[in-house]
Design an enzyme around this catalytic site. Structure first.
Site, short mmCIF file in Angstrom:
data_model
loop_
_atom_site.label_atom_id
_atom_site.label_comp_id
_atom_site.label_asym_id
_atom_site.label_seq_id
_atom_site.Cartn_x
_atom_site.Cartn_y
_atom_site.Cartn_z
N HIS A 82 -1.23 1.40 -4.42
CA HIS A 82 -1.64 2.80 -4.22
C HIS A 82 -0.74 3.76 -4.98
O HIS A 82 -0.72 4.96 -4.68
CB HIS A 82 -1.64 3.14 -2.73
N GLN B 44 0.85 -1.20 0.00
CA GLN B 44 0.00 0.00 0.00
C GLN B 44 0.88 1.25 0.00
O GLN B 44 0.40 2.35 -0.19
CB GLN B 44 -0.89 0.03 1.24
N ASN B 45 2.18 1.02 0.22
CA ASN B 45 3.11 2.15 0.38
C ASN B 45 3.43 2.76 -0.98
O ASN B 45 3.49 2.06 -1.99
CB ASN B 45 4.40 1.68 1.07
N CYS C 251 0.63 12.06 -16.48
CA CYS C 251 0.26 13.25 -17.26
C CYS C 251 -1.24 13.25 -17.54
O CYS C 251 -1.78 12.27 -18.06
CB CYS C 251 1.03 13.26 -18.59
N GLY D 115 2.68 -4.53 8.92
CA GLY D 115 2.79 -3.08 9.10
C GLY D 115 1.63 -2.30 8.54
O GLY D 115 1.83 -1.20 8.00
N THR D 116 0.41 -2.83 8.69
CA THR D 116 -0.75 -2.08 8.23
C THR D 116 -1.86 -2.12 9.27
O THR D 116 -2.07 -3.13 9.93
CB THR D 116 -1.27 -2.59 6.87
N ASP E 114 6.24 4.63 -1.09
CA ASP E 114 7.70 4.79 -1.10
C ASP E 114 8.30 3.72 -2.01
O ASP E 114 7.59 2.80 -2.44
CB ASP E 114 8.27 4.72 0.34
C1 BV8 Z 1 -11.62 2.74 -3.58
C2 BV8 Z 1 -2.08 6.94 -1.21
C3 BV8 Z 1 -13.42 2.51 -5.04
C4 BV8 Z 1 -2.10 8.33 -0.75
C5 BV8 Z 1 -3.78 5.84 0.07
C6 BV8 Z 1 -14.99 -0.46 1.42
C7 BV8 Z 1 -14.59 -0.99 0.19
C8 BV8 Z 1 -13.92 -0.20 -0.73
C9 BV8 Z 1 -13.62 1.13 -0.43
C10 BV8 Z 1 -14.02 1.65 0.79
C11 BV8 Z 1 -14.69 0.86 1.71
N1 BV8 Z 1 -14.95 1.64 2.79
C12 BV8 Z 1 -14.43 2.87 2.57
C13 BV8 Z 1 -13.88 2.92 1.37
C14 BV8 Z 1 -13.25 4.10 0.77
C15 BV8 Z 1 -11.76 4.21 1.09
C16 BV8 Z 1 -11.40 3.75 2.45
O1 BV8 Z 1 -10.95 2.61 2.62
N2 BV8 Z 1 -11.55 4.63 3.41
C17 BV8 Z 1 -11.16 4.29 4.77
C18 BV8 Z 1 -10.49 5.49 5.42
C19 BV8 Z 1 -12.40 3.83 5.51
N3 BV8 Z 1 -11.00 3.48 0.09
C20 BV8 Z 1 -10.70 4.09 -1.07
O2 BV8 Z 1 -11.09 5.19 -1.36
C21 BV8 Z 1 -9.85 3.30 -2.06
N4 BV8 Z 1 -10.50 3.38 -3.34
O3 BV8 Z 1 -12.15 2.02 -2.79
O4 BV8 Z 1 -12.11 3.01 -4.81
C22 BV8 Z 1 -13.69 2.68 -6.47
C23 BV8 Z 1 -14.46 1.71 -7.08
C24 BV8 Z 1 -14.73 1.84 -8.42
C25 BV8 Z 1 -14.22 2.93 -9.12
C26 BV8 Z 1 -13.42 3.87 -8.48
C27 BV8 Z 1 -13.16 3.76 -7.15
C28 BV8 Z 1 -8.48 3.92 -2.27
C29 BV8 Z 1 -7.63 3.79 -1.04
C30 BV8 Z 1 -6.23 4.30 -1.34
C31 BV8 Z 1 -6.06 5.68 -0.76
N5 BV8 Z 1 -4.66 6.07 -0.86
N6 BV8 Z 1 -2.51 6.15 -0.09
C32 BV8 Z 1 -0.87 8.62 0.05
O5 BV8 Z 1 -0.09 7.70 0.42
O6 BV8 Z 1 -0.67 9.82 0.28
S1 BV8 Z 1 -4.25 5.06 1.50
C33 BV8 Z 1 -3.11 5.28 2.74
O7 BV8 Z 1 -3.55 4.41 3.80
C34 BV8 Z 1 -1.71 4.78 2.43
O8 BV8 Z 1 -1.55 4.17 1.18
C35 BV8 Z 1 -1.48 3.74 3.51
O9 BV8 Z 1 -0.59 2.77 3.13
C36 BV8 Z 1 -2.83 3.21 3.61
C37 BV8 Z 1 -3.13 2.29 4.74
O10 BV8 Z 1 -2.50 2.77 5.87
P1 BV8 Z 1 -1.36 1.86 6.52
O11 BV8 Z 1 -0.32 1.59 5.48
O12 BV8 Z 1 -1.99 0.70 7.17
O13 BV8 Z 1 -0.73 2.86 7.56
P2 BV8 Z 1 -1.31 3.19 9.01
O14 BV8 Z 1 -0.56 4.37 9.52
O15 BV8 Z 1 -2.79 3.23 8.97
O16 BV8 Z 1 -0.91 1.90 9.88
C38 BV8 Z 1 0.46 1.62 10.11
C39 BV8 Z 1 0.51 0.34 10.93
O17 BV8 Z 1 1.88 -0.01 11.13
C40 BV8 Z 1 -0.10 0.50 12.33
O18 BV8 Z 1 -0.95 -0.60 12.58
C41 BV8 Z 1 1.12 0.45 13.27
O19 BV8 Z 1 0.82 -0.21 14.49
C42 BV8 Z 1 2.10 -0.35 12.47
N7 BV8 Z 1 3.51 -0.05 12.77
C43 BV8 Z 1 4.05 1.14 13.14
N8 BV8 Z 1 5.38 0.99 13.31
C44 BV8 Z 1 5.68 -0.30 13.02
C45 BV8 Z 1 4.49 -0.98 12.68
N9 BV8 Z 1 4.45 -2.28 12.37
C46 BV8 Z 1 5.62 -2.95 12.38
N10 BV8 Z 1 6.81 -2.38 12.70
C47 BV8 Z 1 6.87 -1.07 13.02
N11 BV8 Z 1 8.06 -0.52 13.34
#
Ligand code: BV8
Length: 240
Positions: free
Chosen positions: A114, A96-97, A122, A181-182, A99
């Site tokens: 992602h 999902q990253n 473009c 890590g998600t 980077d």
């Molecule tokens: C879509 C790019 C439909 C931007 C990102 C149900 C089904 C489908 C969609 C939805 C649904 N319900 C809601 C939705 C809509 C939405 C969604 O999910 N919303 C959420 C908030 C409820 N989803 C979407 O909009 C997606 N699109 O569904 O399109 C569609 C259908 C037809 C036609 C057109 C469209 C698109 C989602 C993508 C959005 N873009 N990123 C950017 O990066 O700037 S998402 C963003 O969140 C990042 O990509 C990130 O990777 C992703 C998930 O977050 P995580 O990676 O998990 O990061 P987070 O901080 O949350 O967690 C980190 C974890 O690591 C923690 O648990 C922590 O404890 C742990 N950790 C910390 N340190 C460590 C560690 N683990 C191990 N070691 C460590 N040291």
């Protein structure tokens, strides 16, 4: 999987937590990105239409951080690349990253669902190109030459993630699904485990329980740089 059968097909899903120990912030941790800026202001097509300069500045800053010295793949990225290189069965890493750390660690069977900070898209000719360092000053598209039409090649909320068909195919034959890590907060990635559980072994490796942790057969909690190399060692030993 009956022991002694063919080596399992593995699908690994990673999120921002795997890059945390490389110095990149996660999204939902207390000091995470979404504590600094709102998703609605920087990570949706509506935000880009409303204030492109703000969105471009947000991604320019993250791209520059990624390109500056000191942000390197860590032991977890490297362990996954080593597993891929030596694994006799099917293997796909879905991140999902945005980077580039998995690629720089050597991962090749890799889908960045992602998008990628290092690339731009473009809006005129739809080419996906290596991104200039900054997009805020409206550089010309390297493919068609039109200025001011490049956007980050990043999937925003409300946009369809990339390569979903290829991911679905890999999940349909997956025997072992590992989530690393998600937080399990963003769909459709957070829904992958529900898609495979019952017919694949499922394992969560995360600093703390994710939102979907109860859907996994096994969950181990701790830093990725400890848990991932340990798990890779185990799975290689099991199938040596
Ligand atoms: C879509 C790019 C439909 C931007 C990102 C149900 C089904 C489908 C969609 C939805 C649904 N319900 C809601 C939705 C809509 C939405 C969604 O999910 N919303 C959420 C908030 C409820 N989803 C979407 O909009 C997606 N699109 O569904 O399109 C569609 C259908 C037809 C036609 C057109 C469209 C698109 C989602 C993508 C959005 N873009 N990123 C950017 O990066 O700037 S998402 C963003 O969140 C990042 O990509 C990130 O990777 C992703 C998930 O977050 P995580 O990676 O998990 O990061 P987070 O901080 O949350 O967690 C980190 C974890 O690591 C923690 O648990 C922590 O404890 C742990 N950790 C910390 N340190 C460590 C560690 N683990 C191990 N070691 C460590 N040291």
């Amino acid at each position: 999987m009956a022991p002694g059968a063919r080596p399992p097909n593995i699908v690994v899903l990673t999120g921002a937590g795997i890059s945390r120990e490389s110095g990149l912030h996660t999204f939902r941790d207390p000091e995470g990105i979404w504590a600094q800026v709102r998703i609605e202001d920087v990570a949706t097509p509506e935000a880009f239409a409303r204030d492109p300069a703000c969105v471009q500045a947000f991604y320019d800053a993250r791209r520059m951080q990624l390109r500056n010295a000191g942000v390197e793949p860590n032991a977890a990225h490297r362990a996954l690349a080593e597993l891929e290189a030596r694994w006799p069965g099917g293997f796909l890493l879905v991140t999902q990253n945005v980077d580039d750390l998995h690629g720089r660690a050597g991962s090749r069977r890799l889908i960045a669902m992602h998008g990628e900070l290092a690339k731009a898209r473009c809006l005129t000719c739809h080419a996906v190109v290596v991104s200039p360092d900054t997009l805020a000053d409206g550089p010309a598209c390297p493919a068609c030459g039109v200025p001011g039409r490049l956007r980050p090649h990043v999937v925003w909320f409300g946009e369809m993630p990339l390569e979903m068909e290829r991911i679905g195919e890999a999940l349909s034959v997956c025997d072992l699904f590992v989530s690393i890590g998600t937080s399990g907060a963003v769909y459709p990635a957070a829904g992958f485990v529900a898609e495979v559980r019952g017919r694949a072994e499922t394992l969560e490796l995360n600093l703390e329980p994710s939102e979907g942790t109860r859907l996994f057969d096994e969950a181990r909690h701790g830093p990725a740089t400890r848990l991932v190399p340990q798990w890779v060692g185990e799975v290689m030993a099991r199938w040596r």
